[in-house]
Scaffold this active site. Sequence first.
Site, short mmCIF file in Angstrom:
data_model
loop_
_atom_site.label_atom_id
_atom_site.label_comp_id
_atom_site.label_asym_id
_atom_site.label_seq_id
_atom_site.Cartn_x
_atom_site.Cartn_y
_atom_site.Cartn_z
N ASP A 32 0.87 -1.17 0.00
CA ASP A 32 0.00 0.00 0.00
C ASP A 32 0.91 1.22 0.00
OD1 ASP A 32 -1.66 2.12 0.51
OD2 ASP A 32 -2.52 1.32 2.36
N GLU A 72 -7.30 0.62 -4.35
CA GLU A 72 -7.28 0.53 -2.88
C GLU A 72 -8.60 0.08 -2.28
OE1 GLU A 72 -5.53 4.33 -1.86
OE2 GLU A 72 -3.63 3.73 -2.77
N ASP A 130 -13.09 5.37 1.50
CA ASP A 130 -11.66 5.38 1.83
C ASP A 130 -11.11 6.81 1.81
OD1 ASP A 130 -8.90 5.20 1.94
OD2 ASP A 130 -8.71 3.69 0.37
N1 ATP Z 1 -6.77 9.28 15.02
C1 ATP Z 1 -6.85 9.97 13.90
N2 ATP Z 1 -7.74 10.96 13.79
C2 ATP Z 1 -7.83 11.69 12.65
N3 ATP Z 1 -7.06 11.49 11.57
C3 ATP Z 1 -6.14 10.51 11.65
C4 ATP Z 1 -5.99 9.70 12.79
N4 ATP Z 1 -5.01 8.80 12.54
C5 ATP Z 1 -4.57 9.05 11.30
N5 ATP Z 1 -5.24 10.09 10.76
C6 ATP Z 1 -5.03 10.72 9.45
O1 ATP Z 1 -5.16 9.76 8.43
C7 ATP Z 1 -4.36 10.16 7.33
C8 ATP Z 1 -3.50 9.01 6.90
O2 ATP Z 1 -4.32 7.93 6.59
P1 ATP Z 1 -3.77 6.71 5.78
O3 ATP Z 1 -2.52 6.21 6.39
O4 ATP Z 1 -4.90 5.78 5.62
O5 ATP Z 1 -3.47 7.45 4.42
P2 ATP Z 1 -2.57 6.99 3.22
O6 ATP Z 1 -2.91 5.60 2.89
O7 ATP Z 1 -1.16 7.29 3.52
O8 ATP Z 1 -3.05 7.98 2.11
P3 ATP Z 1 -3.83 7.74 0.73
O9 ATP Z 1 -4.64 6.51 0.89
O10 ATP Z 1 -4.65 8.98 0.57
O11 ATP Z 1 -2.76 7.65 -0.27
C9 ATP Z 1 -3.52 11.32 7.79
O12 ATP Z 1 -4.09 12.52 7.31
C10 ATP Z 1 -3.62 11.23 9.28
O13 ATP Z 1 -3.47 12.48 9.92
MG MG Z 2 -4.48 4.66 1.77
#
Ligand code: ATP
Ligand code: MG
Lengths: 174, 622
Positions: B25, B184, B206
């Site tokens: 991912d 995804e 998502d």
């Molecule tokens: N407890 C929480 N409350 C609010 N937001 C959160 C929390 N934990 C993580 N996030 C937010 O979730 C986001 C990251 O999520 P995730 O890791 O699913 O994204 P990603 O897979 O890296 O991004 P994408 O799927 O868009 O490419 C960040 O903006 C982070 O600040």
């Molecule tokens: Mg993601």
Amino acid sequence: MLQQNHFALFGLKPAFEIDTARLDQAYRKLQAEVHPDRYATATAQEKLQSLAWATRINEAYQTLKNPLLRARYLLQLHGFEIHEGANTAMPAEFLMQQMEWREAIEDARHTRNLNTLVALNRELEHEMEALKHALGTALDVRGDYASAAEMVCKLRFLEKVRDEIELALEDLEQ
Amino acid sequence: MALLQISEPGQSAAPHQHKLAIGIDLGTTHSLVATVRSGMSVVLNDEMGRALLPSVVRFCADGSVVVGHDAQAAQALDPQNTIVSVKRFMGRGLKDIADIAHLPYRFVDAPGMLQINTITGIKSPVEVSAEILKVLKRRAEKSLGGEITGAVITVPAYFDDAQRQATKDAARLAGLNVLRLLNEPTAAAIAYGLDNAAEGIYVVYDLGGGTFDVSILRLTRGVFEVLATSGDSALGGDDFDRRIYCWILEQAQLPPLSAEDNRLLLTKAREAKEWLSEHHEARITCVLSHGRVIDLTLTAATFNELTATLVAKTMTPVRKALRDARLDVTDIKGVVMVGGATRMPQIRHAVAEFFGSEPLTNLDPDKVVALGAAIQANILVGNKNDDELLLLDVVPLSLGLETMGGLIEKIIPRNSPIPIARAQDFTTFKDGQTAMSIHVVQGERELVSDCRSLARFELRGIPPMAAGAARVRVTFQVDADGLLSVSARELTSGVEAHVTVKPSYGLSEEQIADMLRASFAHADEDKQARALREAQVEANRLLETVAAALKADGDSLLSTEERARIEAAVSNLRQALTRDDANAIRREIAALNQATEAFAARRMDMSIRKALAGHKLEEIDS
Ligand SMILES: Nc1ncnc2c1ncn2[C@@H]1O[C@H](COP(=O)(O)OP(=O)(O)OP(=O)(O)O)[C@@H](O)[C@H]1O
Ligand SMILES: [Mg+2]
């Protein structure tokens, strides 16, 4: 076999009224056999075959699933090509109603009236359902391909109106 | 020749070696890698037991590259050379990035895709992403103890062709064999659906760090069929951070800040946002570079107000996907929440209110995508002959061509199932016209200027004819990765042109090949040795597949002569394998492929007949 007609591909009789559950089921079953995911480690030849077949089955499924495309395809099998854009003469009454709908959509857009659009959409849905029913009779019962061809054109007009409503809805929702 | 293996008692002599396959991912904020181990999909941790790798890459003055937590820690110190959220730049030009003014990087505009000037030189987003992937690849090799056969890389469902191509190139640059690009939300649906034996129509919502996807899927006995997908490839948790950041600037009446201070405030904003998912208020304190002290309290209520429009913005694609699938909220059996940003209570409330039911939050929103990707990778690589799982995905955005007057002719409408091909005929509009320029675009709007330009190419050598007499057939093919290739052919003369649509990003094919060679794990291995090894691996795989096919269907589908021909090609290839000559092996691979062409077609026909015969058929008149 790759050239077989769409209906035969799914084991269906060529008709407008079809068993959609059976279509769905046959579709999934065929894709389970031919999909490229099944051939990820196969030889180059098998991969090409798989791509061609999966593409073919998707095309056939898309055509049969959609009533308008299904009707048009059926007419084609009976030797009736429908030329879109070649301005088929439509009854004046039908064209009048088209204009009214279009005006209503524009009004609703300007006054930002979502409810009107939703109501219009529902009205259109009814109209299309009735037309599909008539199409079924013309194609499957009466074998009246000339009037079926006209109904297909009408249906296409109505779909365009629906597209406009959906675009207006999308714009208002933003 | 392989030695005969003697198995321990009680241990089966595995005829097929278990191949190492991973799912990655590649996220905007976090990336992770998973694999299937003894039938279970598991996330692989780093040496310190951490699963999530921050998607942050720092280019250091000494030429070294730091990825992950250490880079993240350095972002406020060295913002120009520390790239965060690089995924937002994949396949994008400068004009596509809305908040460019707030970003600390030294951007370089380039046709196709922007680039970033760092202390060690100009980097394209593809190269930066490749650094993240390399770390995950190494992590997997270490923890699995061997070479990785193949990887499934996930992409947002709403990624367009340019963004997908860029992702695939990044994986190639990292030395990964890409088995498939997987959407995804579809990956999440696999992990969720298999875990819960779910059946019916589900929505995957998502919201990650930088992208928003919504997909509607029908789950029927192991078949995951995407009915519609929509989203916004520039909307995510990052935007919520920015709202808080702007609020801080306003509350504290701050003048324009340095790149370091901006980065610091953005980090503080993110911490506050995450804190507010569990608490009613968050205190934001820090000291800026000129000694200015920030000490503010943000309440959940204010945060909700600040971000209400963002929450509402996610509902537009939800409605659109439902309309495209011709479904109503009442048809939906459950809403699966994916992505870290769905932890925000206001998101959960909005979704619950819209669908009239509580969303499903019983899985780890950070890991579910990687877990699903690993399951798919394990099947694709052939470890599991799983007849029960099948993914049927769609094209997220319509594909078309520019016609006269800057209008678009749609060739493949959005939400068409993939793989798909469509052809459309065009004609010349001038007497004696000998070339036609073809402009491929992606998007929903009617005007070319509102859509993404994917490629331009020319079909030349059309024999001069009267206007309207030539017939140019343009064919679009989208493969199972969702990638487009386009070909054009003038039907009366047979002149042809073909392009694989690909954004340019400052690296030629040759440069990529060079970089790949340079980055091989076996640094001592020269080019020829590598080529030989690759040919051998491919030859063995082919021999294995052909043997299995002959065993299964050789007797029923082949005449004696046909079989003899294939067997001759098989033994030629075996012969070639005894000599260390990559070219000879390649030649015999091609010959064997050709010898099995008709056989492959017949086997395919047969499996289709068999699938149909399993049904109670209506009478077929062909
Ligand atoms: N407890 C929480 N409350 C609010 N937001 C959160 C929390 N934990 C993580 N996030 C937010 O979730 C986001 C990251 O999520 P995730 O890791 O699913 O994204 P990603 O897979 O890296 O991004 P994408 O799927 O868009 O490419 C960040 O903006 C982070 O600040
Ligand atoms: Mg993601």
